[in-house]
Design a protein around this motif. Structure first.
Motif, PDB file in Angstrom:
ATOM      1  N   SER A   1      38.256  36.243  48.009  1.00  0.00           N
ATOM      2  CA  SER A   1      37.137  34.827  47.800  1.00  0.00           C
ATOM      3  C   SER A   1      37.971  34.021  47.052  1.00  0.00           C
ATOM      4  CB  SER A   1      36.182  35.779  46.968  1.00  0.00           C
ATOM      5  OG  SER A   1      36.599  36.022  45.619  1.00  0.00           O
ATOM      6  N   GLY A   2      39.110  34.425  46.463  1.00  0.00           N
ATOM      7  CA  GLY A   2      40.164  33.232  45.783  1.00  0.00           C
ATOM      8  C   GLY A   2      39.684  33.352  44.296  1.00  0.00           C
ATOM      9  N   LYS A   3      38.628  34.099  43.570  1.00  0.00           N
ATOM     10  CA  LYS A   3      38.258  34.221  42.268  1.00  0.00           C
ATOM     11  C   LYS A   3      39.145  34.625  41.496  1.00  0.00           C
ATOM     12  CE  LYS A   3      33.268  34.193  43.628  1.00  0.00           C
ATOM     13  NZ  LYS A   3      32.034  34.994  43.551  1.00  0.00           N
ATOM     14  N   ASP A   4      39.779  35.765  41.884  1.00  0.00           N
ATOM     15  CA  ASP A   4      40.955  36.447  40.941  1.00  0.00           C
ATOM     16  C   ASP A   4      42.190  36.277  41.761  1.00  0.00           C
ATOM     17  OD1 ASP A   4      39.008  37.311  39.052  1.00  0.00           O
ATOM     18  OD2 ASP A   4      38.374  38.883  40.482  1.00  0.00           O
ATOM     19  N   SER A   5      43.191  36.179  40.956  1.00  0.00           N
ATOM     20  CA  SER A   5      44.835  35.952  41.363  1.00  0.00           C
ATOM     21  C   SER A   5      44.901  37.332  42.019  1.00  0.00           C
ATOM     22  CB  SER A   5      45.668  35.871  40.110  1.00  0.00           C
ATOM     23  OG  SER A   5      45.286  34.567  39.509  1.00  0.00           O
ATOM     24  N   PRO A   6      45.967  37.484  42.934  1.00  0.00           N
ATOM     25  CA  PRO A   6      46.616  38.862  43.509  1.00  0.00           C
ATOM     26  C   PRO A   6      47.133  39.377  42.322  1.00  0.00           C
ATOM     27  CG  PRO A   6      47.064  36.974  44.838  1.00  0.00           C
ATOM     28  CD  PRO A   6      46.569  36.225  43.350  1.00  0.00           C
ATOM     29  N   VAL A   7      47.034  41.137  42.452  1.00  0.00           N
ATOM     30  CA  VAL A   7      47.505  41.863  41.529  1.00  0.00           C
ATOM     31  C   VAL A   7      48.840  42.526  42.513  1.00  0.00           C
ATOM     32  CG1 VAL A   7      47.438  44.319  40.508  1.00  0.00           C
ATOM     33  CG2 VAL A   7      45.461  42.473  40.502  1.00  0.00           C
ATOM     34  N   HIS A   8      50.045  42.350  41.691  1.00  0.00           N
ATOM     35  CA  HIS A   8      51.278  42.845  42.428  1.00  0.00           C
ATOM     36  C   HIS A   8      52.030  43.911  41.305  1.00  0.00           C
ATOM     37  CE1 HIS A   8      51.200  39.501  45.140  1.00  0.00           C
ATOM     38  NE2 HIS A   8      50.912  38.858  43.846  1.00  0.00           N
ATOM     39  N   GLY A   9      51.955  45.213  41.868  1.00  0.00           N
ATOM     40  CA  GLY A   9      52.800  46.088  41.386  1.00  0.00           C
ATOM     41  C   GLY A   9      51.881  47.155  40.691  1.00  0.00           C
ATOM     42  N   ILE A  10      52.308  48.465  40.326  1.00  0.00           N
ATOM     43  CA  ILE A  10      51.625  49.432  39.535  1.00  0.00           C
ATOM     44  C   ILE A  10      51.304  49.016  38.151  1.00  0.00           C
ATOM     45  CG2 ILE A  10      52.272  51.708  38.546  1.00  0.00           C
ATOM     46  CD1 ILE A  10      51.060  51.906  41.392  1.00  0.00           C
ATOM     47  N   ALA A  11      52.051  48.367  37.410  1.00  0.00           N
ATOM     48  CA  ALA A  11      51.867  47.968  36.056  1.00  0.00           C
ATOM     49  C   ALA A  11      50.807  47.179  36.057  1.00  0.00           C
ATOM     50  CB  ALA A  11      53.185  47.268  35.420  1.00  0.00           C
ATOM     51  N   ALA A  12      50.663  46.134  36.803  1.00  0.00           N
ATOM     52  CA  ALA A  12      49.447  45.091  36.860  1.00  0.00           C
ATOM     53  C   ALA A  12      48.335  45.872  37.504  1.00  0.00           C
ATOM     54  CB  ALA A  12      49.793  44.183  37.931  1.00  0.00           C
ATOM     55  N   LEU A  13      48.386  46.682  38.227  1.00  0.00           N
ATOM     56  CA  LEU A  13      47.299  47.516  38.787  1.00  0.00           C
ATOM     57  C   LEU A  13      46.758  48.561  37.424  1.00  0.00           C
ATOM     58  CD1 LEU A  13      46.375  49.642  41.813  1.00  0.00           C
ATOM     59  CD2 LEU A  13      46.810  50.878  39.753  1.00  0.00           C
ATOM     60  N   LYS A  14      47.432  49.158  36.794  1.00  0.00           N
ATOM     61  CA  LYS A  14      46.953  50.008  35.669  1.00  0.00           C
ATOM     62  C   LYS A  14      46.406  49.295  34.673  1.00  0.00           C
ATOM     63  CE  LYS A  14      50.388  53.789  35.851  1.00  0.00           C
ATOM     64  NZ  LYS A  14      51.665  54.546  35.386  1.00  0.00           N
ATOM     65  N   THR A  15      46.928  47.936  34.430  1.00  0.00           N
ATOM     66  CA  THR A  15      46.228  46.801  33.515  1.00  0.00           C
ATOM     67  C   THR A  15      44.834  46.354  34.141  1.00  0.00           C
ATOM     68  OG1 THR A  15      48.401  46.222  32.727  1.00  0.00           O
ATOM     69  CG2 THR A  15      46.452  44.731  32.214  1.00  0.00           C
ATOM     70  N   THR A  16      44.792  46.081  35.287  1.00  0.00           N
ATOM     71  CA  THR A  16      43.490  45.685  35.921  1.00  0.00           C
ATOM     72  C   THR A  16      42.491  46.574  35.839  1.00  0.00           C
ATOM     73  OG1 THR A  16      44.849  44.025  37.433  1.00  0.00           O
ATOM     74  CG2 THR A  16      42.454  44.761  38.091  1.00  0.00           C
ATOM     75  N   PHE A  17      42.873  47.909  36.077  1.00  0.00           N
ATOM     76  CA  PHE A  17      41.851  49.038  36.234  1.00  0.00           C
ATOM     77  C   PHE A  17      41.727  49.765  34.963  1.00  0.00           C
ATOM     78  CE2 PHE A  17      42.420  48.029  40.383  1.00  0.00           C
ATOM     79  CZ  PHE A  17      41.406  48.050  40.931  1.00  0.00           C
ATOM     80  N   ALA A  18      42.267  49.422  33.582  1.00  0.00           N
ATOM     81  CA  ALA A  18      42.146  49.820  32.540  1.00  0.00           C
ATOM     82  C   ALA A  18      40.841  50.119  32.219  1.00  0.00           C
ATOM     83  CB  ALA A  18      43.023  49.132  31.401  1.00  0.00           C
ATOM     84  N   PHE A  19      39.827  49.367  32.583  1.00  0.00           N
ATOM     85  CA  PHE A  19      38.492  49.370  32.012  1.00  0.00           C
ATOM     86  C   PHE A  19      37.684  50.742  32.321  1.00  0.00           C
ATOM     87  CE2 PHE A  19      38.339  48.132  36.469  1.00  0.00           C
ATOM     88  CZ  PHE A  19      37.021  48.814  37.043  1.00  0.00           C
ATOM     89  N   LEU A  20      38.431  51.353  33.220  1.00  0.00           N
ATOM     90  CA  LEU A  20      37.883  52.704  33.758  1.00  0.00           C
ATOM     91  C   LEU A  20      37.881  53.699  32.516  1.00  0.00           C
ATOM     92  CD1 LEU A  20      39.418  53.237  37.220  1.00  0.00           C
ATOM     93  CD2 LEU A  20      37.289  52.765  36.739  1.00  0.00           C
TER      94      LEU A  20
END
Length: 141
Positions: free
Chosen positions: A63-82
């Motif tokens: 949708s272009g609302k969020d910037s792409p996530v690149h790499g495991i470190a960024a993935l862990k940050t993005t999903f830290a809310f879990l």
């Protein structure tokens, strides 16, 4: 020992998410890898969840609302809310389709405040060598 697909699926559903995440490194079956990451997500286990993804994963919100996530470190940050969401927060798979390395899930989010309802979304996974390489989220209606 031979197990039917239904019995095998039931056995997988009974396993702890951390154990299921091992599937991510030892199975080349894209459906098993995606299911293991869904199970880890629903268990709010960020380490097991991240274990299902390639080190150089790319997650793209189409949708272009969020910037792409690149790499495991960024993935862990993005999903830290879990780690902070209520225990009843999870996704249900409404429907799943797979073809080769591509798995498409129609998901429903459960456990949000009543005002947010139960939003649905699609997730398109590309699995290579037992890890999710790319994840795309097409725009919702």
């Amino acid at each position: 020992m031979f197990l039917s697909k239904n019995v095998a699926a039931l056995c997988l559903a009974c396993m702890p998410a951390a154990l299921l995440a091992q599937t991510c490194g030892h199975s080349s079956d894209p459906v098993q890898v995606v299911q293991a990451q869904v199970d880890a997500y629903n268990a709010h286990d960020i380490a097991a969840f991240a274990a299902c993804y390639a080190d150089d994963v790319t997650i793209t919100d189409l949708s272009g609302k969020d910037s792409p996530v690149h790499g495991i470190a960024a993935l862990k940050t993005t999903f830290a809310f879990l780690a902070k969401v209520p225990k009843d927060f999870h996704v249900e798979i409404v429907q799943r389709s797979a073809s080769g390395p591509i798995v498409v899930d129609h998901e429903r989010v459960i456990g949000l405040p009543a005002s947010k309802g139960q939003p649905e979304a699609f997730a398109v996974y590309e699995v290579r060598q037992g890890k999710i390489q790319h994840l795309w989220f097409p725009p919702a209606k």
